[in-house]
Write an enzyme that holds these catalytic residues in place. Structure first.
Site, short mmCIF file in Angstrom:
data_model
loop_
_atom_site.label_atom_id
_atom_site.label_comp_id
_atom_site.label_asym_id
_atom_site.label_seq_id
_atom_site.Cartn_x
_atom_site.Cartn_y
_atom_site.Cartn_z
CB CYS A 168 3.33 -2.99 3.94
SG CYS A 168 3.33 -3.30 2.18
P1 NAD Z 1 -4.82 2.43 8.83
O1 NAD Z 1 -5.14 1.03 9.24
O2 NAD Z 1 -4.88 3.50 9.85
O3 NAD Z 1 -5.79 2.92 7.64
C1 NAD Z 1 -5.94 2.18 6.44
C2 NAD Z 1 -7.31 2.50 5.84
O4 NAD Z 1 -8.34 2.06 6.74
C3 NAD Z 1 -7.57 3.99 5.62
O5 NAD Z 1 -8.31 4.14 4.45
C4 NAD Z 1 -8.38 4.38 6.83
O6 NAD Z 1 -9.21 5.50 6.62
C5 NAD Z 1 -9.21 3.15 7.05
N1 NAD Z 1 -9.66 2.94 8.43
C6 NAD Z 1 -9.10 3.42 9.57
N2 NAD Z 1 -9.81 2.99 10.63
C7 NAD Z 1 -10.80 2.21 10.16
C8 NAD Z 1 -11.84 1.46 10.76
N3 NAD Z 1 -12.01 1.42 12.08
N4 NAD Z 1 -12.67 0.77 9.97
C9 NAD Z 1 -12.53 0.76 8.63
N5 NAD Z 1 -11.56 1.46 8.00
C10 NAD Z 1 -10.71 2.17 8.76
O7 NAD Z 1 -3.40 2.35 8.14
P2 NAD Z 1 -2.42 3.54 7.80
O8 NAD Z 1 -1.74 3.92 9.06
O9 NAD Z 1 -3.11 4.58 7.01
O10 NAD Z 1 -1.40 2.81 6.79
C11 NAD Z 1 -0.20 2.27 7.18
C12 NAD Z 1 -0.31 0.79 7.49
O11 NAD Z 1 -0.73 0.07 6.35
C13 NAD Z 1 1.01 0.20 7.90
O12 NAD Z 1 0.81 -0.71 8.96
C14 NAD Z 1 1.45 -0.53 6.64
O13 NAD Z 1 2.39 -1.57 6.86
C15 NAD Z 1 0.14 -1.04 6.14
N6 NAD Z 1 0.20 -1.38 4.70
C16 NAD Z 1 0.13 -2.70 4.34
C17 NAD Z 1 0.24 -3.05 3.00
C18 NAD Z 1 0.19 -4.50 2.56
O14 NAD Z 1 -0.04 -4.74 1.38
N7 NAD Z 1 0.39 -5.46 3.45
C19 NAD Z 1 0.40 -2.06 2.03
C20 NAD Z 1 0.44 -0.72 2.42
C21 NAD Z 1 0.34 -0.40 3.77
#
Ligand code: NAD
Length: 511
Positions: A285
């Site tokens: 991130c």
């Molecule tokens: P994502 O939003 O697709 O998924 C994250 C989590 O949410 C997963 O466990 C997923 O199964 C769940 N999810 C997906 N749709 C959902 C819904 N409608 N309702 C509830 N839960 C749901 O993210 P990703 O693509 O897996 O991860 C990458 C993203 O995460 C990037 O944007 C990255 O920058 C961000 N990230 C942020 C941090 C931070 O601390 N700011 C840290 C790591 C990653």
């Protein structure tokens, strides 16, 4: 033979309704775990179980809970190599970084084991005599924690450790593609002696998680939502949580800028840009999004940066490499879409783009069976480009130029995220002016955009989050609610504001 894992609720296996294969992105044919994905009802049931378990857990004295956190830290430390190898196998993070990630869990435990003996409240003077005022930190209840898989164990620990220490129960929903790492970490946590139901892990896809969370919030079994993931999903989770008058800790995406001043040490800046742009294949991130370089040093910087990127080693994440494969097929597909944002007015200065293969090798590496991509540096990015404005989770970094520091700050803030940022300069006035003007929650000076420490506040603003902060003492406000108590021992009803002694000043007094 791959593992078979399912959700664990109240200490018991909860069978899934669908099976998901979590694969090794370095060899996509290898299945790391067959994961039974649960449905919404299982998620909601886990929250009910957690609610039951939380009452007793909150009664355990905080210093004793702190000892459990200490044991978690020791268990993680004793299993660090195994856990790190599993992280490398499941998401392709280079082993050295995976080990660092595991270390961060230990650091987090080290910090919070002592918090068990603090968790301070306050005594506050009253405006009336014979009356005492106090504040207490109360646990919130049940935290539903939903996490991304790019930091499959460190980032969840930033929620789990303080939430548990503060006397809450947790339902943790890890990313599907990092389920085996999450399951292993869960086992280490419960081995420290957590009573059944205090920590539950539910494997589910996004849609079922959302429905399950909606059910649980409706039933009143969740008092806090922790969400780490994309800004798009974070917005939906935040809306849902708000509708139920509960608060969410939203840790979302980033488009992290690096400003390079004319007085910067360019070699240091190149090193920082390489690590933050392409370490973990640009899938942090806090990964570098755009280099905003002063026009007077642009050519020199780009030449050195492009050369460093061309020479960087991409390959087997068990080896000594800058980056391994992308996390999962879903991220490879999305990354290919970002590559299509490269326009005719851009110049790719890093060599090949796209998948590493026999037809497009990288040095002598042909990508084997993995999701390996060439790292890409795109020069000539303009503030109106999608490449400039949106998070591009993967190994691609844009470069643009500026003339004045004010312009650089404006450019750095323009995409509307606000997670991490960096400036390279040898002039402290530039560093402090940048700090003041940048909207990011984190600012690095002469350092890359990545690299959080476990005891400094971590979190973003704007599209990167709703201002919540994790880590260190700051996260305590996420997992406790302040309770104010007043105790009147005067034996009479003393009315605040009305029965307050008045000392009359001589307002006409002059020297
Ligand atoms: P994502 O939003 O697709 O998924 C994250 C989590 O949410 C997963 O466990 C997923 O199964 C769940 N999810 C997906 N749709 C959902 C819904 N409608 N309702 C509830 N839960 C749901 O993210 P990703 O693509 O897996 O991860 C990458 C993203 O995460 C990037 O944007 C990255 O920058 C961000 N990230 C942020 C941090 C931070 O601390 N700011 C840290 C790591 C990653």
């Amino acid at each position: 033979m791959s593992r078979k894992i399912v959700s664990i609720v109240g200490g018991k296996d909860a069978t899934g309704t669908v099976t998901y294969a979590s694969t090794n992105p370095a060899r996509t044919g290898d299945v790391v775990a067959q994961v039974g994905l649960a449905d919404a009802d299982t998620f909601a049931a886990a929250c009910r179980t957690a609610k039951e378990a939380q009452r007793e857990w909150a009664r355990v004295p905080a210093p004793v809970r702190g000892r459990v956190i200490a044991s978690i830290g020791r268990l993680v430390e004793a299993n660090a190599e195994r856990l790190a190898h599993l992280v490398t196998e499941e998401i392709g993070k280079p082993y050295a970084e995976a080990l660092g990630e595991v270390r961060e869990i230990v650091d987090t435990c080290d910090f919070f084991l002592g918090e068990g003996r603090r968790l301070y409240g306050q005594t506050v003077p009253s405006e009336m005599p014979d009356k005492n005022l106090f504040t207490f930190r109360n646990p919130i209840g049940v935290a539903a924690v939903i996490t991304a898989g790019n930091f499959p164990v460190a980032v969840p620990s930033w929620y789990l450790v303080p939430a548990l220490l503060c006397g809450n129960a947790v339902v943790w929903k890890p990313a599907e593609y990092a389920a085996a790492s999450a399951h292993a970490m869960f086992q280490l946590f419960v081995a420290a002696g957590l009573p059944d139901g205090v920590l539950n892990v539910v494997f589910a896809d996004g849609a079922e998680t959302f429905r399950g969370l909606e059910l649980a919030l409706g039933e009143g079994t969740v008092q806090k939502v922790g969400f780490t993931g994309s800004s798009e999903v974070g917005r939906k989770v935040g809306e849902l949580t708000g509708r139920h008058l509960q608060s969410a800790c939203l840790e979302l995406g980033g488009k992290n800028p690096m400003v390079i001043m004319p007085d910067a040490d360019l070699d240091l800046a190149v090193e920082g840009a390489l690590f933050s742009g392409f370490g973990t294949a640009g899938q942090r991130c806090t990964s570098l999004g755009t280099v905003i370089v002063h026009e007077s040093v642009h050519d020199r910087f780009v030449e050195r940066f492009a050369q460093a990127v061309r020479e960087a080693k991409i390959g087997d994440p068990e080896g000594d490499v800058l980056a391994g494969p992308l996390l999962d097929q879903k991220f490879a597909d999305r990354y290919e879409e970002y590559l299509a944002w490269i326009q005719p007015h851009h110049t790719v200065v890093s060599g090949n783009i796209g998948r590493i293969s026999k037809d497009s090798p990288r040095h002598d590496f042909t990508g084997d069976e993995g999701l390996y991509y060439h790292p890409v540096v795109v020069d000539g990015v303009r503030p109106t480009d999608r490449l400039f404005l949106e998070e591009t989770f993967g190994p691609i970094v844009g470069v643009t130029t500026f003339q004045s520091l004010d312009e650089a700050i404006e450019l750095a803030n323009l995409p509307g995220y606000g997670l991490s940022s960096s400036i390279y300069t040898t002039d402290p006035r530039h560093a402090f002016r940048f700090r003041e003007g940048i909207s990011a929650g984190m600012v690095s000076v002469n350092n890359s955009t990545s690299g959080a420490e476990a005891h400094l506040p971590f979190g973003g603003n704007g599209k990167s989050g709703n201002g919540s902060r994790q880590s260190g003492m700051w996260v305590l406000d996420q997992f406790t609610r302040w309770q104010a108590m007043n105790w009147d021992h005067s034996g009479r009803l003393q009315k605040a504001q009305m029965d307050v002694a008045d000392i009359t000043p001589d307002m006409g007094f002059r020297l």
